[in-house]
Design a protein around this motif. Structure first.
Motif, PDB file in Angstrom:
ATOM      1  N   ILE A 123      51.959 -24.167 -33.291  1.00 16.04           N
ATOM      2  CA  ILE A 123      51.912 -25.341 -34.183  1.00 16.04           C
ATOM      3  C   ILE A 123      51.306 -24.926 -35.523  1.00 16.04           C
ATOM      4  O   ILE A 123      51.814 -25.292 -36.595  1.00 16.04           O
ATOM      5  N   ARG A 124      50.227 -24.154 -35.475  1.00 14.07           N
ATOM      6  CA  ARG A 124      49.585 -23.684 -36.720  1.00 14.07           C
ATOM      7  C   ARG A 124      50.573 -22.870 -37.556  1.00 14.07           C
ATOM      8  O   ARG A 124      50.644 -23.028 -38.780  1.00 14.07           O
ATOM      9  N   PHE A 125      51.335 -22.000 -36.879  1.00 12.88           N
ATOM     10  CA  PHE A 125      52.357 -21.207 -37.577  1.00 12.88           C
ATOM     11  C   PHE A 125      53.356 -22.120 -38.284  1.00 12.88           C
ATOM     12  O   PHE A 125      53.694 -21.905 -39.448  1.00 12.88           O
ATOM     13  N   ALA A 126      53.829 -23.155 -37.569  1.00 16.35           N
ATOM     14  CA  ALA A 126      54.812 -24.076 -38.154  1.00 16.35           C
ATOM     15  C   ALA A 126      54.254 -24.741 -39.408  1.00 16.35           C
ATOM     16  O   ALA A 126      54.896 -24.743 -40.471  1.00 16.35           O
ATOM     17  N   LEU A 127      53.060 -25.297 -39.297  1.00 14.93           N
ATOM     18  CA  LEU A 127      52.465 -26.029 -40.421  1.00 14.93           C
ATOM     19  C   LEU A 127      52.247 -25.109 -41.624  1.00 14.93           C
ATOM     20  O   LEU A 127      52.539 -25.475 -42.767  1.00 14.93           O
ATOM     21  N   LYS A 128      51.744 -23.904 -41.349  1.00 14.04           N
ATOM     22  CA  LYS A 128      51.463 -22.968 -42.450  1.00 14.04           C
ATOM     23  C   LYS A 128      52.742 -22.395 -43.051  1.00 14.04           C
ATOM     24  O   LYS A 128      52.722 -21.837 -44.144  1.00 14.04           O
ATOM     25  N   SER A 129      53.865 -22.530 -42.311  1.00 15.77           N
ATOM     26  CA  SER A 129      55.163 -22.088 -42.840  1.00 15.77           C
ATOM     27  C   SER A 129      55.863 -23.206 -43.611  1.00 15.77           C
ATOM     28  O   SER A 129      57.030 -23.077 -43.990  1.00 15.77           O
ATOM     29  N   GLY A 130      55.175 -24.330 -43.804  1.00 17.61           N
ATOM     30  CA  GLY A 130      55.753 -25.443 -44.554  1.00 17.61           C
ATOM     31  C   GLY A 130      56.705 -26.295 -43.741  1.00 17.61           C
ATOM     32  O   GLY A 130      57.537 -27.019 -44.287  1.00 17.61           O
ATOM     33  N   ALA A 131      56.596 -26.210 -42.411  1.00 14.55           N
ATOM     34  CA  ALA A 131      57.468 -26.991 -41.526  1.00 14.55           C
ATOM     35  C   ALA A 131      56.650 -28.001 -40.732  1.00 14.55           C
ATOM     36  O   ALA A 131      55.452 -27.813 -40.518  1.00 14.55           O
ATOM     37  N   ASP A 132      57.311 -29.061 -40.280  1.00 14.72           N
ATOM     38  CA  ASP A 132      56.709 -29.948 -39.285  1.00 14.72           C
ATOM     39  C   ASP A 132      56.917 -29.313 -37.916  1.00 14.72           C
ATOM     40  O   ASP A 132      57.882 -28.586 -37.704  1.00 14.72           O
ATOM     41  N   ALA A 133      56.000 -29.599 -36.989  1.00  5.87           N
ATOM     42  CA  ALA A 133      56.094 -29.048 -35.634  1.00  5.87           C
ATOM     43  C   ALA A 133      56.544 -30.135 -34.663  1.00  5.87           C
ATOM     44  O   ALA A 133      56.044 -31.260 -34.719  1.00  5.87           O
ATOM     45  N   ILE A 134      57.489 -29.788 -33.795  1.00  6.62           N
ATOM     46  CA  ILE A 134      57.892 -30.665 -32.686  1.00  6.62           C
ATOM     47  C   ILE A 134      57.539 -29.902 -31.414  1.00  6.62           C
ATOM     48  O   ILE A 134      58.155 -28.871 -31.119  1.00  6.62           O
ATOM     49  N   CYS A 135      56.526 -30.383 -30.694  1.00  9.43           N
ATOM     50  CA  CYS A 135      55.993 -29.603 -29.588  1.00  9.43           C
ATOM     51  C   CYS A 135      56.118 -30.312 -28.250  1.00  9.43           C
ATOM     52  O   CYS A 135      55.877 -31.523 -28.147  1.00  9.43           O
ATOM     53  N   GLU A 136      56.475 -29.531 -27.239  1.00  9.16           N
ATOM     54  CA  GLU A 136      56.505 -30.039 -25.868  1.00  9.16           C
ATOM     55  C   GLU A 136      55.099 -30.416 -25.411  1.00  9.16           C
ATOM     56  O   GLU A 136      54.104 -29.970 -25.957  1.00  9.16           O
ATOM     57  N   LYS A 137      55.052 -31.235 -24.342  1.00 12.05           N
ATOM     58  CA  LYS A 137      53.774 -31.578 -23.762  1.00 12.05           C
ATOM     59  C   LYS A 137      53.348 -30.501 -22.770  1.00 12.05           C
ATOM     60  O   LYS A 137      54.232 -29.818 -22.243  1.00 12.05           O
ATOM     61  N   PRO A 138      52.104 -30.301 -22.476  1.00 11.39           N
ATOM     62  CA  PRO A 138      50.968 -30.863 -23.205  1.00 11.39           C
ATOM     63  C   PRO A 138      50.871 -30.230 -24.598  1.00 11.39           C
ATOM     64  O   PRO A 138      51.061 -29.022 -24.730  1.00 11.39           O
ATOM     65  N   LEU A 139      50.595 -31.053 -25.567  1.00 10.34           N
ATOM     66  CA  LEU A 139      50.559 -30.581 -26.958  1.00 10.34           C
ATOM     67  C   LEU A 139      49.632 -29.369 -27.082  1.00 10.34           C
ATOM     68  O   LEU A 139      50.004 -28.334 -27.641  1.00 10.34           O
ATOM     69  N   VAL A 140      48.421 -29.501 -26.582  1.00  7.24           N
ATOM     70  CA  VAL A 140      47.430 -28.414 -26.537  1.00  7.24           C
ATOM     71  C   VAL A 140      46.651 -28.603 -25.229  1.00  7.24           C
ATOM     72  O   VAL A 140      46.907 -29.546 -24.481  1.00  7.24           O
TER      73      VAL A 140
END
Length: 325
Positions: A94-111
């Motif tokens: 998720i951190r990679f996605a955000l720092k790459s300028g993208a929104d993250a769509i993540c499966e559960k459990p989120l973290v």
């Protein structure tokens, strides 16, 4: 169908995983494009059915470089990163996605823990990007109907307390315990792996958890009790085939899912297959479930992981007797 101009560009992490084909299908059915996919395992022929032109990587470093170069060379960007990797890697991806300028769509459990969500909120603010969690039960027609019914009843009688039994058994073979799923440090354990979306759904309908007791905790089974704002919940989760009711085994089935509310069965066995596409449709409209919606169920599974089981005392699920006869 989306016009070509409004096509969004996706990357996908964990492309060889069990749930990844549902994400590929959702990207395709919403009229968007998968640019790149990552998985250390390269047996990924399923991608040919959806996005044969997508670039594919088995090493994160090369995937990271591609995403960065693609943005610089094409003047485009990855709009969303879909994350289907093992649970313990979600936070990092998720951190990679955000720092790459993208929104993250993540499966559960989120973290795996609520404090991970606190950190992700800071990174959302720093980057201006969003994190979305797939909580598809909130989009299931039977569950929505139940929520509406309960809201109506609680409007007339705010002090009403429902009695709920949640039973979910999904048989897993020996491979499960050798894989990352069988390692609590990587999966979060049974409750995180197979229970998190049910806990989310129950709290969404019946209110926050006021008391959390664990009766049983083994490698293949977790069971316990929740006191919610408007419900008492006995729950039992297992990946052990032996605990499936005999009449279900007799039909050749290896999964048993049951939720009863005041003794009445909630029928929601069908209607699961297109819920990822529905989830994507809502996210693309800006209506997805974000960090705040994910917080409650992540807090619940983190608490369960750290609670000592009390044994067969108090309001325990009847299936517990199958484990401790």
């Amino acid at each position: 169908m989306e016009s070509v101009v409004s096509k969004k560009n996706f990357a996908l992490i964990g492309a060889a995983g069990y749930i990844a084909p549902r994400h590929m299908k959702a990207i395709k059915e919403t009229g968007n494009n998968l640019v790149a996919a990552l998985d250390p395992y390269d047996g990924i022929g399923i991608i040919d059915s959806h996005f044969p032109e997508a670039d594919f990587f088995t090493e994160f470093e090369r995937f990271d470089r591609f995403v960065d170069k693609w943005r610089r060379n094409t003047g485009k960007k990855i709009d969303y990163v879909s994350i289907c990797s093992p649970n313990y890697l979600h936070d990092s991806h998720i951190r990679f996605a955000l720092k790459s300028g993208a929104d993250a769509i993540c499966e559960k459990p989120l973290v795996l823990n609520p404090w991970n969500i606190d950190q992700l909120k800071i990174i959302e603010e720093e980057t201006g990007q969003k994190v979305y969690n797939i909580l598809q039960l909130r989009l299931h027609p039977s569950i929505i109907a139940l929520k509406e019914k309960v809201q109506k009843e609680l409007a007339e009688n705010p002090d009403k307390t429902y009695d709920i039994d949640l039973t979910y058994l999904t048989s897993r073979g020996k491979w499960y315990f050798i894989s990352w799923k069988g390692n609590e440090a990587k999966s979060g354990g049974i409750a995180s792996n197979i229970g998190v979306h049910f806990y989310d759904m129950l709290c969404w309908i019946f209110g926050d958890i006021e008391e959390n007791i664990v009766h049983l905790k083994t490698a293949d089974t977790n069971a316990g009790f929740f006191k919610l704002k408007n419900a008492n919940v006995r729950w039992f989760l297992s990946v052990n085939y032996d605990y499936i009711p005999e009449e279900v085994k007799a039909q050749g089935q290896r999964t048993y899912r049951s939720i009863t509310v005041d003794g009445e069965e909630i029928e929601f066995s069908g209607g699961f297959t297109d819920l990822h596409t529905r989830s994507y449709e809502e996210i693309l409209k800006g209506n997805g479930f974000g960090l705040d919606e994910a917080y409650g169920s992540i807090n619940t599974v983190s608490t369960i992981r750290n609670l000592a089981p009390v044994g067969l005392k108090g309001e325990y699920h009847p299936f517990c007797k199958k484990v401790i006869g």
